[in-house]
Write an enzyme that holds these catalytic residues in place. Structure first.
Site, short mmCIF file in Angstrom:
data_model
loop_
_atom_site.label_atom_id
_atom_site.label_comp_id
_atom_site.label_asym_id
_atom_site.label_seq_id
_atom_site.Cartn_x
_atom_site.Cartn_y
_atom_site.Cartn_z
N LYS A 83 81.13 97.81 161.82
CA LYS A 83 81.74 97.06 160.72
C LYS A 83 81.49 95.56 160.86
CE LYS A 83 86.28 96.97 158.42
NZ LYS A 83 87.59 97.65 158.46
N GLU A 105 92.81 95.99 152.97
CA GLU A 105 93.61 96.81 153.89
C GLU A 105 95.10 96.48 153.85
OE1 GLU A 105 91.37 96.14 157.45
OE2 GLU A 105 89.68 97.31 156.69
N ASP A 148 89.97 104.68 155.18
CA ASP A 148 90.07 103.46 155.98
C ASP A 148 88.84 103.45 156.88
OD1 ASP A 148 90.59 101.46 157.79
OD2 ASP A 148 92.43 102.33 158.60
N ASP A 202 98.22 92.82 160.56
CA ASP A 202 97.30 93.90 160.89
C ASP A 202 96.41 93.50 162.06
OD1 ASP A 202 95.24 95.76 161.10
OD2 ASP A 202 94.76 95.78 158.96
P1 ADP Z 1 90.46 99.17 163.47
O1 ADP Z 1 91.20 99.11 162.18
O2 ADP Z 1 89.86 97.85 163.85
O3 ADP Z 1 89.52 100.29 163.57
P2 ADP Z 1 92.78 100.36 164.74
O4 ADP Z 1 93.85 99.94 163.81
O5 ADP Z 1 92.37 101.77 164.77
O6 ADP Z 1 91.53 99.39 164.61
O7 ADP Z 1 93.23 99.91 166.19
C1 ADP Z 1 92.44 100.13 167.29
C2 ADP Z 1 92.98 99.32 168.42
O8 ADP Z 1 94.32 99.71 168.69
C3 ADP Z 1 92.19 99.51 169.68
O9 ADP Z 1 91.95 98.25 170.29
C4 ADP Z 1 93.13 100.34 170.54
O10 ADP Z 1 92.94 100.11 171.91
C5 ADP Z 1 94.47 99.83 170.07
N1 ADP Z 1 95.55 100.76 170.40
C6 ADP Z 1 95.70 102.05 170.00
N2 ADP Z 1 96.80 102.60 170.54
C7 ADP Z 1 97.37 101.63 171.32
C8 ADP Z 1 98.52 101.57 172.16
N3 ADP Z 1 99.30 102.63 172.34
N4 ADP Z 1 98.77 100.41 172.78
C9 ADP Z 1 97.99 99.33 172.61
N5 ADP Z 1 96.89 99.32 171.85
C10 ADP Z 1 96.57 100.46 171.22
MG MG Z 2 92.35 98.86 160.71
#
Ligand code: ADP
Ligand code: MG
Length: 623
Positions: free
Chosen positions: A91, A188, A25, A210
């Site tokens: 990205k 995804e 991912d 998502d």
């Molecule tokens: P991406 O796929 O875009 O890399 P992710 O699925 O890893 O993103 O999600 C990252 C986002 O999730 C970030 O904005 C992060 O702040 C948020 N995030 C992670 N844990 C929490 C939480 N406990 N509460 C709210 N937001 C969260």
């Molecule tokens: Mg993601």
């Protein structure tokens, strides 16, 4: 005697007989790698035990010596102190020009164009988004190879459903730079559905919501006999957890009356604190925001209600996209059997509540929303590498915008409709417009509008060597093939002679998701207008054709006519030409059929003459 190895029923083969295949991912914020071990998909941890790798690369000054770059948590930790050389959210730049990147000025590093492509200026020179992504991918590749103590056979890499050709190609290029054999790119949301094993569950319609760090994707999947079809996808690539951080930071600064322009490192610090507070609020009733800006310490208490109020617009925007994709898929929200939550931002209670209320049922949240995409990709990689005993999963993704061909009068003939499942191949027959025409210019376009001018041009190519025939006699089959990675090739073949030409649509710098969204919006808003425009163009093409055919006939056989008839034809042709210059499609159609009707007896006379000429000198029996 050598001992034979026998594996237990249901257990995997000896590890060395298996090919190491992983799911990756490659996220905007975080990246992960997962693999199927002993029949179970799991994320692979780094030496420190953490499975998440921040998608961040910091380039160091080569003059200082050293290894040159930091990747992951080290880079993330350095972001506040060295924002200009620390690349995050890369990205968003993949396969794009600078102008196509939303909010490019808000990035902490400098982005410039090089050969029409966004690149990053760092202290170690210019870096392409592919190079930066390759650093992240290579880190995950080494992690997998260490953990299996074997070479990596290949990887399934996930991309957002909205990624176009250029963005998918850029992702593949990055993998190649990292020395990774790409087994397949998959969307995804589709990966998430596999991770939840929905393919083993009951048949029906599912939604995948998502919300990540920088993107929002919503997909509607239909499961039939263990096979997923993505019915529709939508979303907003410029909407994610980062926006919640920014909104919260802005709200705090406003509460505190700070209106000074922040330095880059203050901005980065405020943003990091906003993110910490946001995440903490997912499981606590209050949190204190602390930062030092513009020479003063600020402290602000934030409650979930404060947070939800200042970010409500973003939550509402996701639901607008949800309603739109349901319309696209043609399903009612009550038909959706289950909603899968993906992405770290779906940990926010306000998101779970809002989505649950809309669909009238609690969303699926039991898998870690950060890991679910990588876990599903690993299952798919395992199958593609031939390790799985239950055979390949058949995955169907969709194309976001219709693909078609330009026809006479600048109209678009749609060949692959939007939301078609891929891989796909579709064909349609075309013909020539003029007598003796030996070449056909093909123009491949993408979009939902009826006029070429309103669509996006993808490629042009020419089919030559068509044997000269009368207009309309040639049969030219145009085939569109979209492969499993969403890459398009178009072939044109004259069926009689077999002459053929083809083009692979080179990944031109793609449309941004906002552009795709805008093009769709426009096509809905202008559908009525487009129908009228199409009718007008079609009427004009028919009129031109009728006038040209009448002229050709008159040039050959005018002697068959009485002078009065000839005058009538000339008058009708003149009047048709005048009408065709106007805007009234119905009037043009009427004038065309009037001319056609009037010339019918003449056509019959010509036909008789043709037959007589053909028969002359032959005895009746010979015919
Ligand atoms: P991406 O796929 O875009 O890399 P992710 O699925 O890893 O993103 O999600 C990252 C986002 O999730 C970030 O904005 C992060 O702040 C948020 N995030 C992670 N844990 C929490 C939480 N406990 N509460 C709210 N937001 C969260
Ligand atoms: Mg993601």
């Amino acid at each position: 005697m050598a001992l034979l190895q026998i594996s237990e029923p249901g257990q995997s083969l000896d590890p060395h007989q298996r090919r190491v295949a992983v799911g990756i991912d490659l996220g905007t914020t975080h990246s992960l790698v997962a693999a199927v071990r002993h029949g179970v998909s799991e994320c692979l941890p780094a030496i420190d035990g953490r499975v998440i790798l921040p998608s961040v690369v910091r380039y160091l000054d080569p003059a200082q010596g050293g290894s040159g770059r930091q990747i992951g948590f080290d880079a993330l930790a350095a972001q506040v102190q060295d924002p200009a050389n620390t690349v995050s959210s890369v990205k968003r730049l993949m396969g794009r020009s600078r102008a196509q990147v939303s909010d490019v000025d808000k990035l902490s590093y400098q982005v410039v164009d090089q050969d029409g492509m966004a690149v990053i200026e760092t202290v170690a020179g210019r870096k392409t988004p592919m190079e930066v992504s390759a650093e992240i991918l290579a880190t995950l590749r080494f992690r997998a190879e260490d953990s299996f103590d074997d070479d990596l056979y290949g990887a399934v890499i996930t991309v957002p459903a909205y990624f176009d050709d250029a963005q998918r190609q850029a992702t593949k290029d990055a993998a190649q730079l990292a020395g990774i054999n790409v087994l397949r790119l998959i969307n995804e949301p589709t990966a998430a559905a596999i991770a939840y094993g929905l393919d083993n569950g009951s048949e029906g319609v599912y939604a995948i919501y998502d919300l990540g760090g920088g993107t929002f994707d919503i997909s509607i999947l239909r499961l039939t006999q263990g096979v997923f079809e993505v019915m529709a996808t939508g979303g907003d690539s410029a909407l994610g957890g980062d926006d919640y951080d920014q909104a919260l930071a802005a709200w705090v600064l406003q509460q505190q009356g700070v209106d000074a322009v922040l330095t880059a490192s203050e901005r980065a610090a405020v943003h990091a604190e906003a993110r910490r507070v946001k995440e903490a609020l997912s499981s606590s009733a209050s949190e204190t925001f602390r930062a030092s800006v513009a020479g003063r310490q600020i402290e602000q208490t934030v409650t979930p209600a404060d947070f939800e109020a200042c970010t409500a617009a973003f939550t509402a925007r996701t639901m607008t996209a949800v309603r739109k994709v349901l319309r696209d898929a043609g399903v009612d929200k009550h038909e959706v059997q289950g909603v899968v939550m993906v992405g770290g931002s779906t940990r926010m209670p306000v998101i779970r509540r809002t989505v649950g209320e809309f669909f009238g049922s609690d969303p699926l949240t039991n898998l870690n929303p950060d890991e679910v995409v990588a876990l599903g990709a690993a299952v798919q990689a395992n199958a593609l590498a031939g390790n799985s005993r239950d055979g390949d999963l058949l995955l169907l993704d969709v194309i976001p915008l219709s693909l078609g061909i330009e026809t006479m009068g600048g109209l678009v003939e749609r060949i692959v409709p939007r939301n078609s499942a891929i891989p796909t191949a579709r064909a349609q027959d075309f013909t020539t417009y003029q007598d003796g025409q030996t070449a056909l210019a093909l123009h491949v376009v993408q979009g939902e509008r009826d006029l070429v001018a309103d669509c996006r041009s993808l490629a042009r190519f020419v089919l030559r060597g068509i044997p000269p025939m009368v207009a309309g006699a040639a049969r030219i089959r145009v085939t569109f093939t979209v492969d499993a990675d969403g890459l398009l090739s178009v072939a044109a073949k004259e069926q009689g002679s077999g002459v053929e030409a083809r083009v692979d649509v080179k990944p031109a710098y793609g449309l941004s998701d906002e552009q795709i969204a805008a093009m769709l919006q426009e096509s809905f808003a202008t559908a009525q207008q487009d129908i009228q425009a199409r009718a007008l163009v079609e009427a004009r093409v028919d009129a031109d054709r009728m006038i040209a055919a009448t002229r050709t006939a008159l040039a050959a056989d005018a002697d068959l006519l009485e002078p009065a008839e000839r005058e009538q034809f000339d008058a009708l042709m003149a009047s048709l030409a005048t009408t065709a210059a106007g805007e009234d499609a119905k009037a043009i159609e009427n004038a065309t059929s009037e001319l056609a009707k009037a010339t019918e007896p003449f056509a019959a006379l010509r036909m008789n003459r043709g037959i007589q000429q053909a028969l002359s000198g032959k005895k009746l029996e010979e015919v």
